[in-house]
Design a protein around this motif. Structure first.
Motif, PDB file in Angstrom:
ATOM      1  N   TYR A   1      -6.386   7.700  -1.078  1.00 21.01           N
ATOM      2  CA  TYR A   1      -5.999   6.629  -1.104  1.00 21.01           C
ATOM      3  C   TYR A   1      -6.689   5.804  -0.003  1.00 21.01           C
ATOM      4  CZ  TYR A   1      -3.145   2.262  -1.663  1.00 21.01           C
ATOM      5  OH  TYR A   1      -2.769   0.847  -2.117  1.00 21.01           O
ATOM      6  N   SER A   2      -6.320   6.127   1.253  1.00 20.43           N
ATOM      7  CA  SER A   2      -7.246   5.601   2.520  1.00 20.43           C
ATOM      8  C   SER A   2      -8.558   5.566   2.450  1.00 20.43           C
ATOM      9  CB  SER A   2      -6.738   6.348   3.763  1.00 20.43           C
ATOM     10  OG  SER A   2      -5.378   6.554   3.801  1.00 20.43           O
TER      11      SER A   2
ATOM     12  N   LEU B   1      -3.392  11.818   8.907  1.00 18.64           N
ATOM     13  CA  LEU B   1      -3.029  10.880   7.839  1.00 18.64           C
ATOM     14  C   LEU B   1      -2.563   9.617   8.208  1.00 18.64           C
ATOM     15  CD1 LEU B   1      -1.285  13.349   5.187  1.00 18.64           C
ATOM     16  CD2 LEU B   1      -3.786  12.273   5.252  1.00 18.64           C
TER      17      LEU B   1
ATOM     18  N   PRO C   1      -2.358  10.384   0.213  1.00 21.23           N
ATOM     19  CA  PRO C   1      -2.676   9.314   1.218  1.00 21.23           C
ATOM     20  C   PRO C   1      -4.116   9.440   1.761  1.00 21.23           C
ATOM     21  CG  PRO C   1      -0.840  10.782   2.020  1.00 21.23           C
ATOM     22  CD  PRO C   1      -1.580  11.335   0.660  1.00 21.23           C
TER      23      PRO C   1
ATOM     24  N   TRP D   1      -4.614   6.080   8.037  1.00 21.88           N
ATOM     25  CA  TRP D   1      -3.826   4.662   7.030  1.00 21.88           C
ATOM     26  C   TRP D   1      -3.836   3.467   7.779  1.00 21.88           C
ATOM     27  CZ3 TRP D   1      -2.003   5.112   2.611  1.00 21.88           C
ATOM     28  CH2 TRP D   1      -0.992   4.144   1.917  1.00 21.88           C
TER      29      TRP D   1
ATOM     30  N   ILE E   1     -11.938   2.623   8.107  1.00 30.41           N
ATOM     31  CA  ILE E   1     -12.616   3.741   8.079  1.00 30.41           C
ATOM     32  C   ILE E   1     -14.277   3.629   7.767  1.00 30.41           C
ATOM     33  CG2 ILE E   1     -12.512   6.006   6.955  1.00 30.41           C
ATOM     34  CD1 ILE E   1      -9.871   5.661   5.915  1.00 30.41           C
TER      35      ILE E   1
ATOM     36  N   ASP F   1       0.901  -1.168   0.026  1.00 29.66           N
ATOM     37  CA  ASP F   1      -0.091  -0.033  -0.017  1.00 29.66           C
ATOM     38  C   ASP F   1       0.887   1.288   0.127  1.00 29.66           C
ATOM     39  OD1 ASP F   1      -2.561  -0.937  -0.060  1.00 29.66           O
ATOM     40  OD2 ASP F   1      -2.473  -1.676   2.049  1.00 29.66           O
ATOM     41  N   LEU F   2       1.920   1.218   0.948  1.00 23.77           N
ATOM     42  CA  LEU F   2       2.721   2.420   1.037  1.00 23.77           C
ATOM     43  C   LEU F   2       3.301   2.596  -0.298  1.00 23.77           C
ATOM     44  CD1 LEU F   2       3.728   4.372   3.123  1.00 23.77           C
ATOM     45  CD2 LEU F   2       5.848   2.845   3.666  1.00 23.77           C
TER      46      LEU F   2
ATOM     47  N   ALA G   1       1.092   4.106  -2.798  1.00 21.78           N
ATOM     48  CA  ALA G   1       0.741   5.367  -2.552  1.00 21.78           C
ATOM     49  C   ALA G   1       1.883   6.406  -3.079  1.00 21.78           C
ATOM     50  CB  ALA G   1       0.272   5.512  -1.284  1.00 21.78           C
TER      51      ALA G   1
END
Ligand SMILES: [Cu+2]
Ligand SMILES: [Cu+2]
Lengths: 238, 614
Positions: free
Chosen positions: A66-67, B403, A63, B407, B411, A6-7, A10
């Motif tokens: 994306y989240s 953030l 971010p 992450w 959510i 994921d990181l 992104a």
């Protein structure tokens, strides 16, 4: 590990969008008219800051977006996320990078300030006199007064600014700079017009009823035209 | 005629009128005797008399006057002042319950928000097309009043409203440390707010909310309404700040260590510290301005050796930190909401707390960035530019924290979380464009243009208003005991966000074209964008109606809310919705941090102590 993927994804999106953004910014004219050396410096600062802004903006947008898509849970999901309280190295990195960025920006700003406010002596002195609600310009060395600011191109001019009532501010958008007029003080700015043409000066500091209408014409002429204008304005020899 | 015999609103109004007469009387008498008297003298003394009469009539001072007269405290009266649950009259009298005061602040703020919003519509009507609709004085008065009323809203809505309501609950206290002082801080406001809203009747004022002399020395009597309101607001915020700080220092429940304090409480602690230090400076500046107008002093009068730039220093020494008085509580509300809906602990909690403190300290070292073109010494630009840009480091940590929390989270997009995302997207624009104003070269072009107008609306709306709505949607079930309509909440969010951006994004461009702020007219080539902006701004007003409908309808007959509908971990959710009058039957004992999501599997980990065992 999926968290690591994921990181990586992104970061990749961030890099691509930042690059596209920077290209767009570099192709955009920020100040609509650049008619003085000072405006060139100001515009340079604009370009630098706008370029720096793009990756920062993306650092928030990417971010979060994306989240919002990737980590969205369904409404009846009652589970909690992983109990991550922080990440020392990442936090430290964030602080250090933003510190370095800020110090860099401040250094560039200081250089720009010195370029605009410092510099050599002027070739011409003009006095911008403000009053509610009009401008008048005096050329002490030439014995000329005018409702319009007329300047020779490519000559460094020192404009001293005075007011006899309230605060005003001398602002020529095409020159990229402004300076307040303060009763009881003499303020100044330096300007070197680089493009001939007609522009506008306006009062930028709220000064009451007629503030909106407190404007004046600005003309930048070739030196010979300027000299002709001065001769025309000077009191006739007896 | 019973209502005149008991302290209350009616007697307060009567007292106010009588007080005004008593205060203004000596001035009228002096005028008869041929003294050099201006209407401003009568207004100043009359206003002081009116405040005293109002507070006396309201019963706001009765406990202290009884004490001063050596009478024993009346416990029945004290208990009555606290109010009973379900008694609606407690919202309209001097009530000491922090929850009542919180709601009083919140509703007052919302009414002011609508008022100032309508004034903005009037401004945009004038600016919709080149040319003039109204005369210059009217325009300047509407613009100035819009400014100052919105500033009041931004200053009091979260701190006075949500802060008063939730800080005691969140730290496990039954009330604020000084409940009567708390009520006094609210009841000082109505006469002042009435005065500022009515300033057009006094001729209005044309200086904007910044009141720079010498213009403010020659402005109409409405200017003096502004000054008196400003000083009153200052007194109210100072006593309220002391109250918050003592409450947080002394009233925390057992086990509520500083590192277990909810981030919103930290935000309020830093905010009220700023208020305490900065406010008296601007109150002094305003008082000097008042003296210049009324008593012939010359603090800021250049013709008599005074210095108008001194006022700007005094003004911004408060008014820049005031930006953080608006923003930091919103940061707190946003960071309070994020972990609940991301179901993760707040990321970098300690660093976020440190960043608030850092913002608080740095906020006192940046004021002169408003004065880069004022004529102050050139060398002073450099340190101020550096400190101003430095403050973006702690502000950036707020983003890091938010953030980092979302992450890898789980959510849930309930309405409060939407406003959190709105905060992130809009406030970042305010923050980034702030750097252009902190940087001296670009500020020389941008200062006093529409770029500034766009920038501070992105910081105050993007920051403070989004935080306020995040907090309001989040805590509404706690305050009212009823859930808000999620569909209308979402509609409000998207509509407001689109309308807000449609209105203010083009203003950056207008500023770059050299359109000055605070003008009533502009060159014809800017007509299209201004028309667009005017139309878009009216849709902001409409979107607010969606909120109004939702709030009123849900409050009246929304579905009943449980004590903890969001499954949050902080203390305010461990009591009933709405909370009982003294909050906690037994004071809770706190055994864990406020955001231990994912650590303890089943809901709240902070339980009320004692034997009640909910
Ligand atoms: Cu002016
Ligand atoms: Cu500021």
């Amino acid at each position: 590990m999926t968290a690591r993927r994921d990181l990586a994804v992104a970061v990749a999106i961030w890099a691509v969008l930042s690059a596209i953004g920077v290209v767009v910014v570099l192709g955009t004219q920020i100040l609509p008219v650049i008619a003085s050396r000072e405006a060139e410096v100001v515009n340079g600062a604009f370009v630098m800051l706008t370029v720096a802004s793009v990756p920062i903006l993306m650092l928030v947008v990417v971010p979060s977006a994306y989240s919002a898509i990737r980590f969205r849970a369904s409404d009846d999901d009652e589970t909690d996320g992983p109990p991550i309280h922080g990440h020392r190295a990442f936090e430290a990195g964030w602080v250090v990078v933003s510190l370095v960025l800020v110090i860099g920006l401040a250094a560039f700003g200081t250089i720009g300030l010195l370029e605009i406010r410092g510099g050599p002596d002027a070739d011409l002195e003009v006095r911008a006199e403000s009053t509610q609600w009009a401008w008048e310009f005096a050329y002490p060395d030439l014995g000329v007064r005018s409702k319009e600011l007329v300047l020779p191109v490519d000559r460094r001019v020192r404009i001293t600014i005075v007011s006899d009532d309230v605060l005003h501010s001398f602002y020529v958008p095409a020159f990229g700079i402004k300076q307040d007029a303060v009763p009881g003080r003499v303020t100044y700015l330096h300007v070197t017009p680089t493009v001939t043409g007609t522009y506008g000066a306006q009062c930028a500091e709220l000064c009451g009823l007629g503030h909106t209408k407190m404007v004046a014409g600005v003309a930048v002429l070739e030196l010979s035209e300027f000299e002709a204008w001065v001769a025309e304005q000077q009191p006739q020899q007896p | 005629m019973d209502r005149w015999r008991r302290p209350g609103l009616a007697r307060g109004v009567l007292g106010g009128v009588a007080g005004f007469a008593v205060g203004a009387l000596p001035i009228v008498a002096a005028a008869q005797l041929g003294a050099d008297i201006k209407p401003g003298h009568g207004l100043a003394l009359g206003y002081i008399g009116a405040q005293v009469g109002w507070l006396l009539g309201l019963g706001a001072l009765r406990f202290w006057t009884a004490w001063a007269l050596g009478r024993a405290a009346d416990p029945v009266d004290q208990a009555a002042a606290h109010g009973r649950a379900g008694d609606w009259t407690r919202y309209f009298r001097f009530t000491t319950d922090h929850k009542v005061i919180g709601l009083q602040y919140l509703i007052t703020s919302f009414v002011l928000f609508l008022t100032a919003g309508l004034l903005a519509m009037v401004l945009r009507l004038e600016l919709a097309q080149p040319g003039r609709l109204m005369d210059g004085d009217t325009y300047n008065t509407v613009m100035s009043t819009h400014g100052i009323v919105m500033i009041v809203v931004a200053l009091i809505a979260i701190v006075g409203g949500l802060g008063n309501y939730f800080v005691p609950l969140m730290i496990g206290a039954r009330d604020m440390a000084f409940p009567k002082v708390n009520a006094l801080s609210y009841w000082l406001l109505p006469p002042a707010l009435l005065l500022i809203v009515a300033n057009p009747l006094l001729g209005g004022f044309d200086t904007g909310w910044t009141a720079y002399p010498p213009l403010s020395q020659q402005a109409n009597l409405g200017q003096q309404a502004f000054i008196l309101t400003f000083i009153t607001l200052g007194v109210s915020s100072i006593i309220s700040a002391v109250n918050f700080l003592v409450t947080v220092a002394r009233m925390r429940a057992p086990g509520m260590s500083l590192t277990r304090m909810p981030i919103f409480v930290w935000a309020l602690t830093v905010t009220t510290s700023i208020v305490l230090v900065a406010t008296s400076v601007v109150a002094a500046g305003m008082t000097m301005l008042l003296f210049d107008r009324l008593l012939g002093t010359a603090f800021f009068r250049p013709s008599a050796g005074g210095d108008p730039i001194l006022f700007q220093h005094l003004f911004w020494f408060y008014s820049h930190p005031a930006v953080y008085v608006m923003a930091v509580p919103a940061f707190g509300a946003v960071l309070e909401v994020v972990p609940v809906f991301a179901r993760k602990p707040l990321f970098a909690y300690r660093l976020a707390v440190l960043s608030f403190i850092g913002i608080g300290v740095l906020s006192f070292m940046v004021w002169a960035h408003h004065m880069f073109v004022s004529g102050m010494a050139d060398y002073f630009h450099i340190p101020i530019m550096i400190t101003t840009e430095l403050i973006s480091v702690p502000t950036g940590i707020v983003f890091l924290s938010a953030l980092g929390t979302i992450w890898l989270g789980r959510i849930r997009f309930a309405t409060p979380m939407l406003w959190v995302f709105g905060f992130l997207w809009n406030f970042v624009i305010g923050g980034i464009t702030g750097v252009f104003l902190a940087d001296v070269p670009t500020d020389l072009a941008l200062s006093d243009t529409y770029f500034v107008v766009a920038h501070f609306h992105y910081t105050i709306v993007g920051g403070m208003v989004y935080g306020l709505f995040a907090g309001t949607y989040y805590w509404f079930p706690k305050i009212t005991g009823r859930l808000m309509d999620e569909r209308l909440g979402r509609a409000h969010f998207w509509w407001f966000t689109l309308a807000f951006n449609a209105t203010f994004l083009p203003m950056f461009w207008l500023g770059l074209q050299g359109m000055r702020r605070r003008v009533a007219d502009y060159p014809a080539d800017l007509a299209d964008v201004n028309l667009w902006t005017s139309v878009a701004s009216s849709t902001i007003a409409l979107s607010t109606l969606v909120f109004l409908v939702n709030a009123i309808r849900s409050w009246a007959r929304g579905p009943k809310a449980s004590a903890n509908p969001w499954r949050a971990h902080t203390l305010e959710w461990q009591v009933a919705s709405p909370p009982p009058v003294e909050n906690f039957e037994h004071l809770p004992t706190v055994t864990a941090g406020p955001y231990e999501y994912g650590v303890s599997a089943s809901g709240p980990v902070i339980r009320p102590g004692g034997a009640t065992g909910h």
